[in-house]
Design an enzyme around this catalytic site. Structure first.
Site, mmCIF file in Angstrom:
data_model
loop_
_atom_site.group_PDB
_atom_site.id
_atom_site.type_symbol
_atom_site.label_atom_id
_atom_site.label_comp_id
_atom_site.label_asym_id
_atom_site.label_seq_id
_atom_site.Cartn_x
_atom_site.Cartn_y
_atom_site.Cartn_z
ATOM 1 N N CYS A 42 0.852 -1.433 0.164
ATOM 2 C CA CYS A 42 0.129 0.150 0.296
ATOM 3 C C CYS A 42 1.409 0.905 0.443
ATOM 4 O O CYS A 42 0.929 2.222 -0.620
ATOM 5 C CB CYS A 42 -0.966 0.395 0.952
ATOM 6 S SG CYS A 42 -0.782 0.309 2.892
ATOM 7 N N HIS A 47 -2.762 1.054 6.668
ATOM 8 C CA HIS A 47 -2.834 1.231 5.551
ATOM 9 C C HIS A 47 -3.360 2.269 4.538
ATOM 10 O O HIS A 47 -3.939 3.485 5.868
ATOM 11 C CB HIS A 47 -3.969 0.239 5.029
ATOM 12 C CG HIS A 47 -4.410 -0.069 3.851
ATOM 13 N ND1 HIS A 47 -3.981 -0.735 3.117
ATOM 14 C CD2 HIS A 47 -5.249 0.599 2.861
ATOM 15 C CE1 HIS A 47 -4.170 -1.284 1.471
ATOM 16 N NE2 HIS A 47 -5.315 -0.063 1.895
ATOM 17 N N ASN A 91 -5.447 1.996 -4.431
ATOM 18 C CA ASN A 91 -5.108 1.300 -3.360
ATOM 19 C C ASN A 91 -4.473 -0.001 -3.754
ATOM 20 O O ASN A 91 -4.563 -0.135 -4.883
ATOM 21 C CB ASN A 91 -5.494 1.240 -2.056
ATOM 22 C CG ASN A 91 -6.584 0.162 -2.164
ATOM 23 O OD1 ASN A 91 -6.428 -0.882 -0.831
ATOM 24 N ND2 ASN A 91 -7.195 0.475 -2.893
#
Length: 344
Positions: free
Chosen positions: A252, A305, A317
């Site tokens: 990520c 994240h 993402n």
């Protein structure tokens, strides 16, 4: 309702009078399906397009059906880019060796291999895939798995972050337990289909989620569209823990660091450090190009994240589903949303 009622009636006939049912479907299948509304007019609302050009790696037995598949795709609002995926699905389902080439009879509540006309199988199968694709908002991997599992998998997966192998396994186990079966569906169906396809497959549709050009407005001092287009070329790529470049793949924060850097924005390496580095903003101030952060997705630092906001409540993402477009404020990510920030 007429189509369902007729399909159920034939399904009952098939179960109890199999030879008669086969004869009916073999000789009158097309007439039955037209009358019941299965072979009907094209969709008024085409499925969202979320796939680039690709190539099917299939046998000559499947390739011979390409014109029919292309015609059905056009009829049901699918772009020509979906034809190779549909051929790959046919390769997985039958290899082109069975009359029900798309194994689509069960989608209209008939027994397995009940359709005896390949043209009917293609029409029914492509129509069903187009319906699944719409419900999945263009997510190709979710659509493929739902073609195998049924449409119930769509809502199940979306509540848990979208398509992933983990969600496929969990859903299969749940349904097998409910039905008292040893197993339910093919948990590896997506991989099995994509081995016959050469090209990138987006995990989530990008339709209606394109960022708008800001170029300095709203506090950003970079070209948002460039950052987005840089990231978007990796849609469909697998998530790679620790990956931070095209050569290695992306996790990520690696996806954020690499692609913002191509527009002159330097970010630290991890999601937590990136959160620490950006200017914090309220979620009501979010603009395409801003970053969204999430907590509690695994044991570790507070922020675990990160994604780039692209408008309409969505982000690009890299997650366990691969590089994809996902909802920020609903479903799995909505439950873990932490904060927003603006890089500069």
């Amino acid at each position: 309702m007429a189509a369902i009622a007729t399909a159920k009636a034939v399904g009952t006939l098939y179960r109890f009078k199999k030879p008669i049912a086969i004869a009916v479907i073999s000789f009158f299948g097309v007439i039955f399906l037209i009358a019941s509304g299965v072979l009907d007019t094209p969709s008024d609302n085409p499925a969202p397009s979320s796939i680039g050009a690709g190539k099917a790696k299939v046998s000559p037995l499947v390739t011979r059906y390409e014109p029919a598949v292309a015609a059905a795709a056009k009829k049901y609002g699918l772009s020509e880019n979906y034809v190779p995926i549909l051929l790959a699905k046919m390769m997985q389902e039958s290899g082109g060796r069975l009359p029900d080439v798309m194994q689509s009879s069960e989608s209209i509540q008939l027994g397995r291999n009940a359709i005896k006309d390949p043209m009917v199988s293609i029409d029914v199968g492509v129509k069903y895939f187009s319906e699944v694709l719409k419900e999945a908002n263009g997510d190709v991997k979710l659509s493929l798995q739902s073609y195998n599992f049924g449409k119930g998998f769509i809502s199940y997966a979306n509540k848990r972050g979208g398509y992933s192998k983990e969600n496929a396994v969990a859903f299969s186990n749940m349904m097998a337990a409910k039905k008292g079966w040893r197993r339910y569906g093919d948990i590896n169906y997506v991989d099995h289909v994509l081995r016959y396809y050469d090209g990138n497959v987006n995990s989530t549709a990008t339709a209606n989620a394109q960022p708008v050009s800001t170029n300095g407005s709203g506090g950003q001092n970079f070209d948002v569209n460039k950052v987005y287009s840089d990231m978007a070329q990796y849609l469909g790529d697998k998530y790679v823990w620790g990956g931070a470049s095209p050569a290695t793949g992306f996790d990520c924060s690696g996806l954020m660091q690499w692609n913002y850097a191509q527009s002159g924005i330097k970010l630290p390496r991890t999601a937590q450090l990136q959160y620490n580095a950006v200017t914090k903003i309220d979620k009501n101030e979010l603009r395409p190009g801003d970053m969204v952060f999430f907590a509690g997705t695994y044991a570790g630092p507070t922020v675990t994240h990160v994604g780039m906001y692209i408008g309409n409540g969505k982000m690009i993402n890299s997650s366990s589903s691969g590089v994809n477009i996902a909802n920020v404020f609903t479903g799995y990510w909505g439950q873990h949303y932490y904060a927003a920030g603006r890089p500069s």
